[in-house]
Write a protein that holds these residues in place. Sequence first.
Motif, PDB file in Angstrom:
ATOM      1  N   UNK A   2       0.719  -1.236   0.073  1.00  0.00           N
ATOM      2  CA  UNK A   2      -0.051  -0.147  -0.060  1.00  0.00           C
ATOM      3  C   UNK A   2       0.999   1.108  -0.197  1.00  0.00           C
ATOM      4  N   UNK A   3       1.889   1.216   0.617  1.00  0.00           N
ATOM      5  CA  UNK A   3       2.787   2.396   0.783  1.00  0.00           C
ATOM      6  C   UNK A   3       2.052   3.548   1.528  1.00  0.00           C
ATOM      7  N   UNK A   4       2.056   4.799   0.896  1.00  0.00           N
ATOM      8  CA  UNK A   4       1.256   5.806   1.712  1.00  0.00           C
ATOM      9  C   UNK A   4      -0.129   5.636   1.374  1.00  0.00           C
ATOM     10  N   UNK A   5      -0.760   4.769   0.745  1.00  0.00           N
ATOM     11  CA  UNK A   5      -2.235   4.480   0.199  1.00  0.00           C
ATOM     12  C   UNK A   5      -2.835   3.736   0.970  1.00  0.00           C
ATOM     13  N   UNK A   6      -2.355   3.225   2.458  1.00  0.00           N
ATOM     14  CA  UNK A   6      -2.807   2.449   3.152  1.00  0.00           C
ATOM     15  C   UNK A   6      -4.253   3.066   3.691  1.00  0.00           C
ATOM     16  N   UNK A   7      -5.237   1.858   3.650  1.00  0.00           N
ATOM     17  CA  UNK A   7      -6.771   2.264   3.847  1.00  0.00           C
ATOM     18  C   UNK A   7      -6.880   2.736   5.282  1.00  0.00           C
ATOM     19  N   UNK A   8      -7.972   3.685   5.570  1.00  0.00           N
ATOM     20  CA  UNK A   8      -8.217   4.255   6.703  1.00  0.00           C
ATOM     21  C   UNK A   8      -8.561   3.534   7.876  1.00  0.00           C
ATOM     22  N   UNK A   9      -7.804   3.574   9.233  1.00  0.00           N
ATOM     23  CA  UNK A   9      -8.001   2.847  10.088  1.00  0.00           C
ATOM     24  C   UNK A   9      -7.336   1.689  10.035  1.00  0.00           C
ATOM     25  N   UNK A  10      -6.336   0.969   9.084  1.00  0.00           N
ATOM     26  CA  UNK A  10      -5.698   0.072   9.082  1.00  0.00           C
ATOM     27  C   UNK A  10      -4.463   0.117   9.818  1.00  0.00           C
ATOM     28  N   UNK A  11      -3.593  -0.680  10.625  1.00  0.00           N
ATOM     29  CA  UNK A  11      -2.630  -0.609  11.401  1.00  0.00           C
ATOM     30  C   UNK A  11      -1.619  -1.612  10.815  1.00  0.00           C
ATOM     31  N   UNK A  12      -0.309  -1.329  10.599  1.00  0.00           N
ATOM     32  CA  UNK A  12       0.676  -2.314  10.448  1.00  0.00           C
ATOM     33  C   UNK A  12       0.961  -2.847  11.545  1.00  0.00           C
ATOM     34  N   UNK A  13       1.312  -4.251  11.827  1.00  0.00           N
ATOM     35  CA  UNK A  13       1.549  -4.836  12.880  1.00  0.00           C
ATOM     36  C   UNK A  13       3.017  -5.376  12.926  1.00  0.00           C
ATOM     37  N   UNK A  14       3.829  -5.043  13.573  1.00  0.00           N
ATOM     38  CA  UNK A  14       5.221  -5.531  13.704  1.00  0.00           C
ATOM     39  C   UNK A  14       5.828  -6.616  14.692  1.00  0.00           C
ATOM     40  N   UNK A  15       6.530  -6.347  15.640  1.00  0.00           N
ATOM     41  CA  UNK A  15       6.967  -7.217  16.491  1.00  0.00           C
ATOM     42  C   UNK A  15       6.309  -7.028  17.857  1.00  0.00           C
ATOM     43  N   UNK A  38       6.391 -14.698  13.405  1.00  0.00           N
ATOM     44  CA  UNK A  38       7.885 -14.577  13.093  1.00  0.00           C
ATOM     45  C   UNK A  38       8.408 -13.201  13.611  1.00  0.00           C
ATOM     46  N   UNK A  39       7.561 -12.770  14.833  1.00  0.00           N
ATOM     47  CA  UNK A  39       8.070 -11.310  15.397  1.00  0.00           C
ATOM     48  C   UNK A  39       9.506 -11.601  16.091  1.00  0.00           C
ATOM     49  N   UNK A  40      10.173 -10.924  16.038  1.00  0.00           N
ATOM     50  CA  UNK A  40      11.482 -11.197  16.797  1.00  0.00           C
ATOM     51  C   UNK A  40      12.715 -12.362  16.162  1.00  0.00           C
ATOM     52  N   UNK A  41      12.014 -12.934  14.826  1.00  0.00           N
ATOM     53  CA  UNK A  41      12.912 -14.112  14.235  1.00  0.00           C
ATOM     54  C   UNK A  41      11.898 -14.802  13.300  1.00  0.00           C
ATOM     55  N   UNK A  42      12.535 -15.753  12.822  1.00  0.00           N
ATOM     56  CA  UNK A  42      11.807 -16.769  11.901  1.00  0.00           C
ATOM     57  C   UNK A  42      10.986 -17.645  12.627  1.00  0.00           C
ATOM     58  N   UNK A  43       9.413 -17.712  12.191  1.00  0.00           N
ATOM     59  CA  UNK A  43       8.770 -18.536  12.883  1.00  0.00           C
ATOM     60  C   UNK A  43       9.086 -19.870  12.398  1.00  0.00           C
ATOM     61  N   UNK A  44       9.618 -20.844  13.539  1.00  0.00           N
ATOM     62  CA  UNK A  44       9.945 -22.180  13.228  1.00  0.00           C
ATOM     63  C   UNK A  44       8.827 -23.203  13.628  1.00  0.00           C
ATOM     64  N   UNK A  45       7.933 -22.623  14.394  1.00  0.00           N
ATOM     65  CA  UNK A  45       6.907 -23.495  14.768  1.00  0.00           C
ATOM     66  C   UNK A  45       5.554 -22.944  14.291  1.00  0.00           C
ATOM     67  N   UNK A  46       4.220 -23.543  14.566  1.00  0.00           N
ATOM     68  CA  UNK A  46       2.976 -23.227  14.328  1.00  0.00           C
ATOM     69  C   UNK A  46       2.385 -22.377  15.644  1.00  0.00           C
ATOM     70  N   UNK A 103      -3.028 -13.300  13.856  1.00  0.00           N
ATOM     71  CA  UNK A 103      -2.646 -14.111  12.551  1.00  0.00           C
ATOM     72  C   UNK A 103      -1.909 -15.235  12.793  1.00  0.00           C
ATOM     73  N   UNK A 104      -2.227 -15.923  13.729  1.00  0.00           N
ATOM     74  CA  UNK A 104      -1.498 -17.144  14.414  1.00  0.00           C
ATOM     75  C   UNK A 104      -1.764 -18.688  13.693  1.00  0.00           C
ATOM     76  N   UNK A 105      -3.048 -18.371  12.792  1.00  0.00           N
ATOM     77  CA  UNK A 105      -3.409 -19.704  12.345  1.00  0.00           C
ATOM     78  C   UNK A 105      -4.197 -20.604  13.458  1.00  0.00           C
ATOM     79  N   UNK A 106      -4.976 -21.602  13.140  1.00  0.00           N
ATOM     80  CA  UNK A 106      -5.781 -22.489  13.968  1.00  0.00           C
ATOM     81  C   UNK A 106      -4.840 -22.919  15.052  1.00  0.00           C
ATOM     82  N   UNK A 107      -3.644 -23.605  14.899  1.00  0.00           N
ATOM     83  CA  UNK A 107      -2.923 -24.352  15.611  1.00  0.00           C
ATOM     84  C   UNK A 107      -2.427 -23.354  16.822  1.00  0.00           C
TER      85      UNK A 107
END
Length: 243
Positions: free
Chosen positions: A69-82, A105-113, A141-145
């Motif tokens: 999206x860059x600068x065109x992200x939708x209103x009230x949508x938030x990027x989630x990082x670590x 994967x926050x803080x590293x690579x997701x090695x498990x589910x 965003x973690x999935x069912x497991x």
Amino acid sequence: MARRATVLERFRREPVPTLTLVGADEFSPDTELPDPAKTGDASPKTVRAVYDALHVDCGMLSAASAAWFGAARPRNFVEVGGRPITKRFHVGGVPVAVILFPPLSAGGTAETETPTPKLLASVLAAADAASDAAIRIGISPWGFEGEFAVREALEQRYHLLLGGGPGAAFAGEVNAQVPGLIWSRADKDGRSVMIIDIMALPEPDMSFAWEWGLSMQAQEVRLTSAIPSDPHMEALLPKASSR
């Protein structure tokens, strides 16, 4: 999208306050194999115009979607990082905290589910920091497991868990082992809208159990041809794409 707009508008016309949330895997860049049906050849500005017209109160953006999206992200949508991000609302006078969970994967690579103890601790701390809210909603965003593995830890700190990522979709589950948590998972292909009705609020500082049909209920509204398309949304797409 035009059918989704129709469904949301119908519920907003009801004399009940609503909160519209969009979780993980909403956009093509979030998927391992991007689905052109989600965005097609549309530009970020086009997709933003469509989601702005839905009047979303809070939505989650992955790093990949935010970059698209860059600068065109939708209103009230938030990027989630670590780290978890908390957004606060008053819905019909009721204080609500919406907490967006970091990716596995926050803080590293997701090695498990499933989330690491550190990641789980961060979302529990975010809920504790929002303990003054009458309703605390986790968007995952973690999935069912991943969600299944931690739901008992989330219960009583969170009242709703809105899941995303790999796994089955369902409108709402209240399990006997975790009766204080409503767990709902979105259809990753966008073919339905999950509607959760809160009919009675949890008592503060007390162990709480949801009761289906008394304090809550949930339904999945399938976006089939039986639902008419919203004319404003239909008209918006060609206008936005011609800019």
